[in-house]
Design a protein around this motif. Structure first.
Motif, PDB file in Angstrom:
ATOM      1  N   SER A  46     -14.593 -33.082 -23.390  1.00 53.63           N
ATOM      2  CA  SER A  46     -13.856 -33.738 -22.223  1.00 53.63           C
ATOM      3  C   SER A  46     -14.245 -33.789 -20.814  1.00 53.63           C
ATOM      4  N   THR A  48     -13.128 -35.405 -16.865  1.00 55.09           N
ATOM      5  CA  THR A  48     -12.199 -36.073 -16.041  1.00 55.09           C
ATOM      6  C   THR A  48     -12.532 -36.510 -14.654  1.00 55.09           C
ATOM      7  N   SER A  66      -9.420 -39.524 -17.744  1.00 57.90           N
ATOM      8  CA  SER A  66     -10.211 -38.616 -18.753  1.00 57.90           C
ATOM      9  C   SER A  66     -10.526 -39.368 -19.956  1.00 57.90           C
TER      10      SER A  66
END
Length: 191
Positions: A46, A48, A66
């Motif tokens: 992930s 962001t 994100s």
């Protein structure tokens, strides 16, 4: 004694250009993981990106985006003689546009902070089963997160950020789960 006022004014001028109202903030943080085993393999990541503006000294607010992905394969069926295909394969992706606010508690070189964010999360993906059935996944929902972190200053502009992010709503995907994140952030001078 004559030097004391001069020293304190120099000190004030040096901090005036750092984390003050009117400065811009840019940040990027992420996390990831890989799991390998006899029955299953998985990987998740992930990232962001953030852009914000200091609305007060040490207090920034802005927007963030994100994006994350999760992939898992169950290899259990590969050990049987009747089929070489995996029993389950799953691919998830999500994207979340959000607003965020972050407050730095001190002016020290190592700065603890708290962050809140909220927005909408969109997920899509696909699951494949041993029977040959494929299932499409598509959903969206409100998301909210809280984080505590520490900013390690590298100079007047750049820093390394370490934070623990906790999802306040139920995560839609493993890529959107709780965990530690590592990042970098930059401050841009006010006009």
């Amino acid at each position: 004694m004559a030097q004391t006022p001069q020293y304190s004014s120099v000190k004030r001028d040096q901090t005036k250009t750092y984390m003050q109202k009117g400065q811009w903030f840019l940040g990027l943080n992420g996390t990831g993981g890989v799991g390998r085993g006899g029955i299953s393999d998985s990987d998740t990541w992930s990232t962001t990106g953030q852009a914000g503006y200091f609305i007060a000294n040490r207090w920034v607010a802005g927007i963030q985006l994100s994006y994350g992905a999760y992939h898992a394969t169950n290899k259990l069926a590969g050990t049987s003689s009747f089929t070489p295909q995996p029993a389950l394969e799953r691919n998830d992706r999500y994207i979340s546009p959000e607003i965020f606010t972050r407050y730095y508690f001190t002016d020290w070189k190592v700065k603890p902070f708290a962050q809140l964010s909220g927005g909408w999360s969109f997920q899509d993906g696909q699951a494949s089963y041993l029977t040959g059935e494929n299932t499409q996944i598509s959903s969206s929902k409100f998301t909210a997160k809280a984080a505590l972190g520490v900013r390690f200053r590298l100079g007047n502009r750049a820093s390394i950020d370490l934070l623990y992010n906790r999802n306040l709503t139920k995560p839609m995907s493993f890529g959107d789960a709780n965990g530690f994140r590592l990042g970098i952030s930059f401050l841009l001078n006010k006009k």
